[in-house]
Write an enzyme that holds these catalytic residues in place. Structure first.
Site, PDB file in Angstrom:
ATOM      1  N   ARG A 107       1.621   1.046  -0.502  1.00 39.09           N
ATOM      2  CA  ARG A 107       0.617   2.108  -0.374  1.00 39.09           C
ATOM      3  C   ARG A 107      -0.763   1.492  -0.390  1.00 39.09           C
ATOM      4  O   ARG A 107      -1.076   0.723  -1.300  1.00 39.09           O
ATOM      5  CB  ARG A 107       0.716   3.013  -1.621  1.00 39.09           C
ATOM      6  CG  ARG A 107       1.360   4.291  -1.386  1.00 39.09           C
ATOM      7  CD  ARG A 107       1.360   5.245  -2.529  1.00 39.09           C
ATOM      8  NE  ARG A 107       0.614   5.021  -3.746  1.00 39.09           N
ATOM      9  CZ  ARG A 107       0.294   5.976  -4.593  1.00 39.09           C
ATOM     10  NH1 ARG A 107       0.634   7.226  -4.325  1.00 39.09           N
ATOM     11  NH2 ARG A 107      -0.337   5.718  -5.699  1.00 39.09           N
ATOM     12  N   THR A 111      -6.509   4.692   0.641  1.00 40.72           N
ATOM     13  CA  THR A 111      -6.093   5.864   1.431  1.00 40.72           C
ATOM     14  C   THR A 111      -4.772   6.452   0.938  1.00 40.72           C
ATOM     15  O   THR A 111      -4.427   7.589   1.267  1.00 40.72           O
ATOM     16  CB  THR A 111      -5.894   5.484   2.913  1.00 40.72           C
ATOM     17  OG1 THR A 111      -4.800   4.548   2.975  1.00 40.72           O
ATOM     18  CG2 THR A 111      -7.133   4.844   3.497  1.00 40.72           C
ATOM     19  N   ASP A 203       2.659   2.312 -12.780  1.00 41.58           N
ATOM     20  CA  ASP A 203       3.057   1.681 -11.514  1.00 41.58           C
ATOM     21  C   ASP A 203       4.446   1.068 -11.675  1.00 41.58           C
ATOM     22  O   ASP A 203       4.622   0.084 -12.397  1.00 41.58           O
ATOM     23  CB  ASP A 203       2.026   0.605 -11.137  1.00 41.58           C
ATOM     24  CG  ASP A 203       2.298   0.055  -9.745  1.00 41.58           C
ATOM     25  OD1 ASP A 203       3.433  -0.405  -9.480  1.00 41.58           O
ATOM     26  OD2 ASP A 203       1.380   0.088  -8.904  1.00 41.58           O
ATOM     27  N   ASP A 206       4.934  -2.722 -10.650  1.00 38.01           N
ATOM     28  CA  ASP A 206       4.321  -3.645 -11.609  1.00 38.01           C
ATOM     29  C   ASP A 206       5.125  -3.709 -12.904  1.00 38.01           C
ATOM     30  O   ASP A 206       5.266  -4.775 -13.503  1.00 38.01           O
ATOM     31  CB  ASP A 206       2.881  -3.209 -11.920  1.00 38.01           C
ATOM     32  CG  ASP A 206       1.927  -3.574 -10.793  1.00 38.01           C
ATOM     33  OD1 ASP A 206       2.289  -4.434  -9.955  1.00 38.01           O
ATOM     34  OD2 ASP A 206       0.827  -3.000 -10.738  1.00 38.01           O
TER      35      ASP A 206
HETATM   36  C1  PRP Z   1       5.048   2.831  -5.085  1.00 37.64           C
HETATM   37  C2  PRP Z   1       6.428   3.427  -5.286  1.00 37.64           C
HETATM   38  C3  PRP Z   1       6.669   4.130  -3.982  1.00 37.64           C
HETATM   39  C4  PRP Z   1       5.289   4.606  -3.617  1.00 37.64           C
HETATM   40  C5  PRP Z   1       5.214   6.078  -3.940  1.00 37.64           C
HETATM   41  O1  PRP Z   1       5.116   1.684  -4.328  1.00 37.64           O
HETATM   42  O2  PRP Z   1       7.423   2.478  -5.584  1.00 37.64           O
HETATM   43  O3  PRP Z   1       7.182   3.285  -2.948  1.00 37.64           O
HETATM   44  O4  PRP Z   1       4.361   3.876  -4.427  1.00 37.64           O
HETATM   45  O5  PRP Z   1       4.002   6.594  -3.538  1.00 37.64           O
HETATM   46  P1  PRP Z   1       3.851   7.678  -2.374  1.00 37.64           P
HETATM   47  O6  PRP Z   1       4.905   8.700  -2.600  1.00 37.64           O
HETATM   48  O7  PRP Z   1       2.464   8.201  -2.584  1.00 37.64           O
HETATM   49  O8  PRP Z   1       3.991   6.969  -1.064  1.00 37.64           O
HETATM   50  P2  PRP Z   1       3.827   0.782  -4.004  1.00 37.64           P
HETATM   51  O9  PRP Z   1       3.222   1.218  -2.711  1.00 37.64           O
HETATM   52  O10 PRP Z   1       2.923   0.756  -5.203  1.00 37.64           O
HETATM   53  O11 PRP Z   1       4.453  -0.633  -3.713  1.00 37.64           O
HETATM   54  P3  PRP Z   1       5.248  -1.627  -4.688  1.00 37.64           P
HETATM   55  O12 PRP Z   1       6.604  -0.990  -4.970  1.00 37.64           O
HETATM   56  O13 PRP Z   1       5.357  -2.861  -3.860  1.00 37.64           O
HETATM   57  O14 PRP Z   1       4.453  -1.810  -5.945  1.00 37.64           O
HETATM   58  N1  URA Z   2       3.618   4.679  -7.385  1.00 37.89           N
HETATM   59  C1  URA Z   2       3.912   4.373  -8.665  1.00 37.89           C
HETATM   60  O1  URA Z   2       4.490   3.312  -8.949  1.00 37.89           O
HETATM   61  N2  URA Z   2       3.546   5.246  -9.619  1.00 37.89           N
HETATM   62  C2  URA Z   2       2.933   6.404  -9.359  1.00 37.89           C
HETATM   63  O2  URA Z   2       2.636   7.178 -10.283  1.00 37.89           O
HETATM   64  C3  URA Z   2       2.623   6.695  -8.017  1.00 37.89           C
HETATM   65  C4  URA Z   2       2.990   5.817  -7.051  1.00 37.89           C
END
Ligand code: PRP
Ligand code: URA
Length: 212
Positions: A107, A111, A203, A206
Site C-alpha cells: 500500500r 495514497t 501494521d 511489521d
Molecule cells: C497491509 C495488509 C494488507 C493491506 C491492507 O499490507 O497486510 O495487504 O495492508 O490494506 P488495504 O485493505 O487498505 O489495502 P501492506 O501494504 O502494509 O504491505 P506489507 O504486508 O508488505 O507490510
Molecule cells: N494494514 C495493516 O497492517 N494494518 C492496518 O490497520 C491497515 C492496513
C-alpha cells in the site's frame, strides 16, 4: 456468524481470545507469528467446511466401507505478501498437500492505493478451490486487486480470509467481488486518517516480520 450470504464473522471463543492477544502492543514478534498461524488454522477449519468430497472404498481392520476423501484438484492457498505469509502454515497444517501461490502488493503510504510487484499462481488455477489470505482488510484496495489478479488468471472458486476487517474494506470487497465468500476473524470499528484499522493491531507485516 453470518452477516450476509457471503460474509462470515468468526464467533468461536478460541479465535476471539487469540485475536485479543494479537492486538496487545506488548505481544512480541515470536508470539504474534504463532498466533497468526493458529488463528488461520482455526479459521481455515470453518472456511473449508464445504470442500467437495468423494466416497472411496476403504479397508478398515474390521471391514470395507465407503468413506469420504477430499475430491478434485488440490486446494490453492494464495497469501498476499507480506503479511498473508504468516497465515500459510496454519492452513497447510490442515491441508498439507495444498499448492501455494503468491501475490505481492504494498500500500502506498500516502495514497493507500495498492501496488503490485509479484504474482505467481499454481497451474490449473481455474479448476481449484482458492483461499486468498491476508490478516488485514482495511480500505479493501489490496484484497480487491489480489482477487482481480486471481480472476484474470482464470480463478473462479475463491474465498478470502482475513483476521481483522474494517467495515469500509468489507463493503468495498463484497461490492467488487459479490461472488466470493469472505471469512473475517473480527469486524472492527473503522479506519483512522492513515487508513489503519481501529482498534486493529497495528501494521501486521511489521509485527510478523519484526520490521520497524
Ligand atoms: C497491509 C495488509 C494488507 C493491506 C491492507 O499490507 O497486510 O495487504 O495492508 O490494506 P488495504 O485493505 O487498505 O489495502 P501492506 O501494504 O502494509 O504491505 P506489507 O504486508 O508488505 O507490510
Ligand atoms: N494494514 C495493516 O497492517 N494494518 C492496518 O490497520 C491497515 C492496513
Amino acid at each position: 456468524m453470518i452477516i450476509t450470504e457471503n460474509v462470515f464473522i468468526m464467533d468461536h471463543p478460541l479465535i476471539k481470545h487469540k485475536i485479543t492477544l494479537l492486538r496487545k502492543k506488548s505481544t512480541g514478534t515470536n508470539e504474534f507469528r504463532k498466533l497468526v498461524e493458529e488463528i488461520a488454522m482455526l479459521m481455515g477449519y470453518e472456511a473449508l467446511r464445504d470442500l467437495p468430497t468423494n466416497d472411496v472404498e476403504t479397508e478398515t481392520p474390521i471391514e470395507s466401507c465407503m468413506s469420504p476423501e477430499i475430491a478434485g484438484r488440490k486446494l490453492a492457498i494464495v497469501p498476499i505478501l507480506r503479511a498473508g505469509l504468516g497465515m500459510v502454515n496454519g492452513i497447510l497444517s490442515l491441508v498439507p498437500s495444498a499448492k501455494v501461490g503468491h501475490i505481492g502488493l504494498y500500500r502506498d503510504e500516502k495514497t493507500h492505493e495498492p501496488h503490485e510487484y509479484y504474482c505467481k499462481l499454481p497451474a490449473f488455477i481455474e479448476e481449484r478451490e482458492i483461499l486468498v489470505l491476508d490478516p488485514m482488510l482495511a480500505t479493501g484496495g489490496s484484497a480487491v486487486s489480489a482477487i482481480d489478479f486471481v480472476k484474470q488468471h482464470g480463478g473462479k472458486n475463491i474465498k478470502f480470509m482475513c483476521i481483522i476487517a474494517a467495515p469500509e474494506g468489507l463493503k468495498k470487497l463484497s461490492e467488487a467481488h459479490p461472488d466470493i465468500r469472505i471469512f473475517c476473524g473480527n469486524l472492527d470499528r473503522c479506519l483512522n486518517e492513515n487508513a489503519y484499522i481501529c482498534p486493529g493491531l497495528g501494521d501486521a507485516g511489521d509485527r510478523i516480520f519484526g520490521t520497524k
